[in-house]
Design an enzyme around this catalytic site. Structure first.
Site, PDB file in Angstrom:
ATOM      1  CG  ASP A 123      -0.277   0.002   2.576  1.00 15.47           C
ATOM      2  OD1 ASP A 123       1.023   0.142   2.525  1.00 15.47           O
ATOM      3  OD2 ASP A 123      -0.856  -0.378   3.457  1.00 15.47           O
ATOM      4  CG  HIS A 134       3.738   0.162   4.601  1.00 18.26           C
ATOM      5  ND1 HIS A 134       2.573  -0.819   4.668  1.00 18.26           N
ATOM      6  CD2 HIS A 134       4.875  -0.462   4.516  1.00 18.26           C
ATOM      7  CE1 HIS A 134       3.170  -2.034   4.985  1.00 18.26           C
ATOM      8  NE2 HIS A 134       4.469  -1.879   4.821  1.00 18.26           N
ATOM      9  CD  GLU A 147      -0.152   0.165   6.854  1.00 19.32           C
ATOM     10  OE1 GLU A 147       0.229   0.394   5.832  1.00 19.32           O
ATOM     11  OE2 GLU A 147      -0.424  -0.891   7.388  1.00 19.32           O
TER      12      GLU A 147
HETATM   13  C1  F6R Z   1       9.678  -3.891   7.695  1.00 16.73           C
HETATM   14  C2  F6R Z   1       9.117  -2.745   7.362  1.00 16.73           C
HETATM   15  C3  F6R Z   1       7.923  -2.627   6.136  1.00 16.73           C
HETATM   16  C4  F6R Z   1       8.494  -3.607   4.874  1.00 16.73           C
HETATM   17  C5  F6R Z   1       7.204  -3.690   3.810  1.00 16.73           C
HETATM   18  C6  F6R Z   1       7.640  -4.416   2.698  1.00 16.73           C
HETATM   19  O1  F6R Z   1      10.398  -3.610   8.785  1.00 16.73           O
HETATM   20  O2  F6R Z   1       9.245  -1.544   7.672  1.00 16.73           O
HETATM   21  O3  F6R Z   1       7.671  -1.399   5.746  1.00 16.73           O
HETATM   22  O4  F6R Z   1       9.618  -2.986   4.448  1.00 16.73           O
HETATM   23  O5  F6R Z   1       6.321  -3.964   4.397  1.00 16.73           O
HETATM   24  O6  F6R Z   1       7.725  -5.897   3.109  1.00 16.73           O
HETATM   25  P1  F6R Z   1       8.237  -6.973   2.233  1.00 16.73           P
HETATM   26  O7  F6R Z   1       9.735  -6.512   1.919  1.00 16.73           O
HETATM   27  O8  F6R Z   1       8.203  -8.184   2.930  1.00 16.73           O
HETATM   28  O9  F6R Z   1       7.739  -6.806   0.902  1.00 16.73           O
END
Ligand code: F6R
Length: 279
Positions: A136, A138, A143
């Site tokens: 999304d 973030h 969020e």
């Molecule tokens: C994790 C974090 C999240 C992830 C994001 C992407 O510490 O801060 O913002 O970086 O959700 O997650 P992946 O890499 O699993 O797609």
């Protein structure tokens, strides 16, 4: 933003790890901001390998993690504490004193978040913040709709993030619904940022982050306001970038330049950069 595209996940991870390794080589007391999730795993693997191959001393660094699930003890297999221990801290031999993670079990999250901000400042600020991007848009757990000036706090997760995370838990009911996270404002204070993305599932938000408006609806877009944000992806995640050819042209033209700015290495320069003229 410095937009860089690598052939695949492995070359993206190698390039990211090289930036971190070179930072620690030049600044043995570097302060690193760390992320969890699937994206940085390859960077961490490469970093552990480079540290061994090149005999880099990580004993003087300090780390701060972006976030942790609320309600999960550090010992839980899906906690970010466990993730970091398994994927990076054990491999680099980092001690507990060097690493800082928010606790998901604190009875006073407000005080804990304020203390965390203070600890970052006491450590001298984060030199390089590693980031991934959520489905999304973030960064950390900021969020859509989060303040772009936000500080570390307790937040409710977006249903999409909860759905994305179900793959890590046995039962849907076990997936945490809240988290403690650095705010976008906290992240933007890092001296440099390195955000990674791989796979076509990220291509839409990756393009929004780089080429869309700066908006709290895609909190990663706030990195457009950062003076030194490096965005490295594989080809699939870069597929929807309109100016892709131009970014690759810039990357080639600046190939002889250091990946990180001088102010990361020179505290004096950093102070000058941040101080207002007095006369
Ligand atoms: C994790 C974090 C999240 C992830 C994001 C992407 O510490 O801060 O913002 O970086 O959700 O997650 P992946 O890499 O699993 O797609």
């Amino acid at each position: 933003m410095f937009v860089k595209v690598e052939r695949d996940y492995e070359t993206m991870s190698q390039r990211g790890a090289r930036i971190v390794a070179d930072l620690v080589k030049q600044k043995s007391d570097a302060v690193l901001g760390l992320a969890t999730g699937s994206t940085p795993v390859g960077l961490y693997e490469n970093l552990i390998r480079i540290a061994k191959d090149e005999n880099i001393d990580f004993s003087g660094i300090t780390t701060f993690n972006l976030d942790e699930y609320e309600g999960l003890p550090a010992s839980h297999p899906e906690s970010y504490h466990t993730f970091m221990q398994v994927n990076l801290f054990d491999g680099l031999g980092l001690s507990e004193q060097q690493t800082n993670l928010l606790s998901g079990m604190d009875i006073d999250p407000v005080a804990q978040c304020a203390d965390f901000e203070m600890m970052i400042r006491r450590a001298g600020g984060i030199d390089l913040q590693i980031l991934g991007i959520g489905g999304d848009g973030h960064i950390a757990f900021c969020e859509p709709g989060s303040s772009l000036a936000g500080r570390t706090s307790l937040v409710a997760l977006h249903p999409k993030t909860i759905a994305d995370n179900t793959r890590f838990f046995d039962k849907k009911e076990d997936v945490p619904r809240k988290a403690l996270t650095m705010g976008v404002g906290t992240i933007l204070e890092a001296r440099s940022c390195l955000i990674l993305a791989a796979g076509d599932a990220k291509s839409e938000v990756w393009a929004q982050m780089i080429e869309g408006p700066v908006t709290s609806q895609v909190t990663a877009s706030a990195l457009q306001l950062h003076p030194w944000a490096i965005a490295i992806s594989d080809r699939d995640a870069a597929a929807k970038l309109k100016n892709l050819d131009f970014y690759q042209h810039i990357d080639g033209e600046l190939a002889d330049q250091p990946e990180l700015p001088l102010w990361v290495f020179q505290p004096e320069l950093d102070q000058r950069r941040n101080s207002m003229p007095t006369a």
